[in-house]
Design a protein around this motif. Sequence first.
Motif, PDB file in Angstrom:
ATOM      1  N   UNK A  29       0.956  -1.217   0.039  1.00 41.92           N
ATOM      2  CA  UNK A  29       0.000  -0.014  -0.169  1.00 41.92           C
ATOM      3  C   UNK A  29       0.993   1.431   0.142  1.00 41.92           C
ATOM      4  N   UNK A  30       1.800   1.463   0.856  1.00 42.18           N
ATOM      5  CA  UNK A  30       2.791   2.546   0.771  1.00 42.18           C
ATOM      6  C   UNK A  30       3.497   2.449  -0.350  1.00 42.18           C
ATOM      7  N   UNK A  31       4.062   1.375  -0.933  1.00 45.99           N
ATOM      8  CA  UNK A  31       4.753   1.204  -2.277  1.00 45.99           C
ATOM      9  C   UNK A  31       3.980   1.825  -3.416  1.00 45.99           C
ATOM     10  N   UNK A  32       2.579   1.247  -3.428  1.00 46.32           N
ATOM     11  CA  UNK A  32       1.769   1.799  -4.425  1.00 46.32           C
ATOM     12  C   UNK A  32       1.447   3.369  -4.464  1.00 46.32           C
ATOM     13  N   UNK A  33       1.283   3.810  -3.265  1.00 44.34           N
ATOM     14  CA  UNK A  33       1.032   5.337  -3.007  1.00 44.34           C
ATOM     15  C   UNK A  33       2.386   5.970  -3.323  1.00 44.34           C
ATOM     16  N   UNK A  34       3.562   5.588  -3.152  1.00 43.79           N
ATOM     17  CA  UNK A  34       4.972   6.205  -3.486  1.00 43.79           C
ATOM     18  C   UNK A  34       5.097   6.131  -5.097  1.00 43.79           C
ATOM     19  N   UNK A  35       4.737   4.986  -5.565  1.00 46.06           N
ATOM     20  CA  UNK A  35       4.992   5.097  -7.178  1.00 46.06           C
ATOM     21  C   UNK A  35       4.043   5.854  -7.932  1.00 46.06           C
ATOM     22  N   UNK A  36       2.824   6.164  -7.310  1.00 45.41           N
ATOM     23  CA  UNK A  36       1.955   7.213  -7.872  1.00 45.41           C
ATOM     24  C   UNK A  36       2.311   8.677  -7.532  1.00 45.41           C
ATOM     25  N   UNK A  37       3.461   8.883  -6.868  1.00 48.06           N
ATOM     26  CA  UNK A  37       3.554  10.339  -6.368  1.00 48.06           C
ATOM     27  C   UNK A  37       4.832  10.715  -7.087  1.00 48.06           C
ATOM     28  N   UNK A  38       5.227  12.278  -6.786  1.00 49.90           N
ATOM     29  CA  UNK A  38       6.214  12.854  -7.256  1.00 49.90           C
ATOM     30  C   UNK A  38       7.720  12.247  -6.660  1.00 49.90           C
ATOM     31  N   UNK A  52      18.020   4.760   3.737  1.00 45.45           N
ATOM     32  CA  UNK A  52      17.425   4.129   4.485  1.00 45.45           C
ATOM     33  C   UNK A  52      15.899   4.290   4.408  1.00 45.45           C
ATOM     34  N   UNK A  53      15.092   3.536   4.199  1.00 43.83           N
ATOM     35  CA  UNK A  53      13.605   3.894   4.156  1.00 43.83           C
ATOM     36  C   UNK A  53      12.724   3.312   5.366  1.00 43.83           C
ATOM     37  N   UNK A  54      12.183   3.977   6.056  1.00 46.61           N
ATOM     38  CA  UNK A  54      10.966   3.353   7.075  1.00 46.61           C
ATOM     39  C   UNK A  54       9.882   3.354   6.521  1.00 46.61           C
ATOM     40  N   UNK A  55       9.354   2.230   6.223  1.00 53.02           N
ATOM     41  CA  UNK A  55       8.080   2.061   5.636  1.00 53.02           C
ATOM     42  C   UNK A  55       6.740   1.490   6.505  1.00 53.02           C
ATOM     43  N   UNK A  56       5.820   2.019   6.357  1.00 49.36           N
ATOM     44  CA  UNK A  56       4.693   1.362   7.087  1.00 49.36           C
ATOM     45  C   UNK A  56       4.030   0.057   6.486  1.00 49.36           C
ATOM     46  N   UNK A  57       3.781  -0.744   7.306  1.00 51.82           N
ATOM     47  CA  UNK A  57       2.958  -2.002   6.837  1.00 51.82           C
ATOM     48  C   UNK A  57       1.857  -1.754   6.064  1.00 51.82           C
TER      49      UNK A  57
END
Length: 120
Positions: A29-38, A52-57
């Motif tokens: 979910x975070x990744x898809x949001x990131x891909x759709x963003x600038x 280093x990336x802190x990504x939420x589950x």
Amino acid sequence: MAATEDEAPTPVPNQLNLTSLMSKRGCKVFTNTLVASEAEQTFDNNIEGGLTVFYPTNQVFKDFMLKYKNLTGDGKNLLLLYHRIPVYHSMEMLRSKNRVVNTIVIGGANKYDSTIQNDA
């Protein structure tokens, strides 16, 4: 004069696909949001220098999506960038001590830092 095998250039290693890696680690979910963003381009442009990336589950980010959708475009971009530190820290380094680290987010005169705390 033809080059010998010993003189042939070394093939370039495959570039790390950060979003694919994060998706496989439970944060699609975070990744898809990131891909759709600038913000994705900023992540991709800085992989070689280390990050280093802190990504939420998935569930954490799903629970946050209503609030995320209400942010401005700049607010969404800043939130995603806040999850990135512009240097690589291994898990061992992150666990070694509590400290404040710089994120990549800078807003005018403001810096948005993050505090790393080892709970164990």
